[in-house]
Design a protein around this motif. Sequence first.
Motif, PDB file in Angstrom:
ATOM      1  N   GLU A  54       0.834  -1.209   0.000  1.00 26.75           N
ATOM      2  CA  GLU A  54       0.000   0.000   0.000  1.00 26.75           C
ATOM      3  C   GLU A  54       0.866   1.255   0.000  1.00 26.75           C
ATOM      4  O   GLU A  54       0.592   2.222  -0.730  1.00 26.75           O
ATOM      5  N   GLY A 100       2.162   2.119  -3.277  1.00 31.39           N
ATOM      6  CA  GLY A 100       1.159   2.457  -4.276  1.00 31.39           C
ATOM      7  C   GLY A 100       0.759   1.304  -5.160  1.00 31.39           C
ATOM      8  O   GLY A 100       0.041   1.494  -6.151  1.00 31.39           O
ATOM      9  N   HIS A 148      -4.395  -1.133  -3.145  1.00 33.47           N
ATOM     10  CA  HIS A 148      -5.368  -0.192  -2.600  1.00 33.47           C
ATOM     11  C   HIS A 148      -6.494  -0.972  -1.924  1.00 33.47           C
ATOM     12  O   HIS A 148      -6.662  -2.176  -2.161  1.00 33.47           O
ATOM     13  N   ARG A 205      -6.793  -6.656  -1.899  1.00 31.49           N
ATOM     14  CA  ARG A 205      -6.159  -6.450  -0.586  1.00 31.49           C
ATOM     15  C   ARG A 205      -6.735  -7.421   0.438  1.00 31.49           C
ATOM     16  O   ARG A 205      -5.986  -8.031   1.218  1.00 31.49           O
ATOM     17  N   GLN A 259      -5.419  -5.961  -9.607  1.00 31.50           N
ATOM     18  CA  GLN A 259      -6.359  -4.845  -9.484  1.00 31.50           C
ATOM     19  C   GLN A 259      -6.789  -4.347 -10.856  1.00 31.50           C
ATOM     20  O   GLN A 259      -7.955  -4.012 -11.065  1.00 31.50           O
TER      21      GLN A 259
END
Length: 445
Positions: free
Chosen positions: A47, A50, A53, A58, A147
């Motif tokens: 996190e 970067g 998120h 996660r 993601q």
Amino acid sequence: MTHLNTGGTEVGATAPALSEPRTAASAPYASEPRVVAARAEMVARLEEAGDLHPGPVRDALLALPRETLMPHAYVRRSAPDEPPRWELLDWSRSDHREELLVLLHSGDGVSIQHEGEPILGRVPDVRSGGAMTAMSSSMGMTANLLQRLDLRRGQRVLDIGTGAGVTAAVACFICGHGGVVTLDIDRHVSEAARARLMALGYQPAVVTGDGLAGWPGPTPYDRIFVSFAVPRIPPALVAQLAPGGRALMTLGTSSPSWPGLAVITRTPTGVVEAGLVAVEFGHRGGAGFDRLFLSAAFRNRITSSEGGRTRRSRLEPPTDTDRGMWLALDHLRPGLVRDFSAEDLTIGAPRCGSWVRARRVGYRRWEVTTIGPRDMWAEIHDVAARWRAAGSPHTYRLEIGDDGVQRVASRCGALSWALTDASHTGTGATGELDPLLEKGDSHAC
């Protein structure tokens, strides 16, 4: 993971969806405070960097007992320039557990197979020479890609290149494993992943076969994820992508230095759209992908400037963040490898022995040393000028024709190149190739 042309066999079956991994009897250490803390610290670092998120990826990584998927992993016990010597760590051994706990949650790639060996039932020992043939990729890259994949409940997912099973486990956690298929070329990898995913309570279809051909399971797939680099987009995977679907894969040449991320979608009306994004990190090529390396001897020659010609230049080289330019250079002037461990800008062409090193010596003043038949300083600036004229793109159009032709082009079309089945190797005399990718030579994982 690797890929070859082989027939496929299924070694697993689907089962009702299960959103949470089982962690009691099957993963007895998963709830230990130090193990839970190691997972949380890894997630926190991702996190902070970067790469991760808040969201389902996660949540999956926080819940996933990595020691269950990777109860054995290799660490290199030799120096980078020495013949490789590897030790297999075993989670069941108390004297290995602390080092393995740190390794599994470091965020780095984790090597799990040496020279295509069977994975289940191994005896911890030292292996000399050879290469690692299966691994779990670095978590920063994996988290970022998962993601981008935008996994959702109930989706049908094809995970190509099973490795340690991390991507398959995350897909099962988020989507429910009834529609998840994970495929690997190596049956030993498939068998181990199936057993360890089952230990977590997950039962996706675990199959063995050629990843470039996809898998004719619950097609079409809503999401396709490829964890090895390809020189062009496999048509079979495009054909197996559902309307509204998305596929991600690293697209690259024989150089490991400047990868691109291919993002392929199919609109609800069935139209295929694709783009190529210049990225810092990408997956390594599989078997049959001709990879280039800078050997220790080659790097030493560059450091000593042995036989090099030095001149001064006022030309400013592109920055490391001008990734769209470096990606174009990789395809338009193939055969180059960047030494990211060097203090100065250092690039070699191992096939012909050419190299360039550029060192800043003042404001807009560079000391440039070169050797060999290729003038790489001129090549860099030629492509950089064309890249700037095309609008300095970071993302390119990826055109996948029905006739099999694949092209990459800037939006205005001023900068373009064709993709071929073979990875590029450059031109010139035979150069030096390392048997292993050495740390610091590459940004590939």
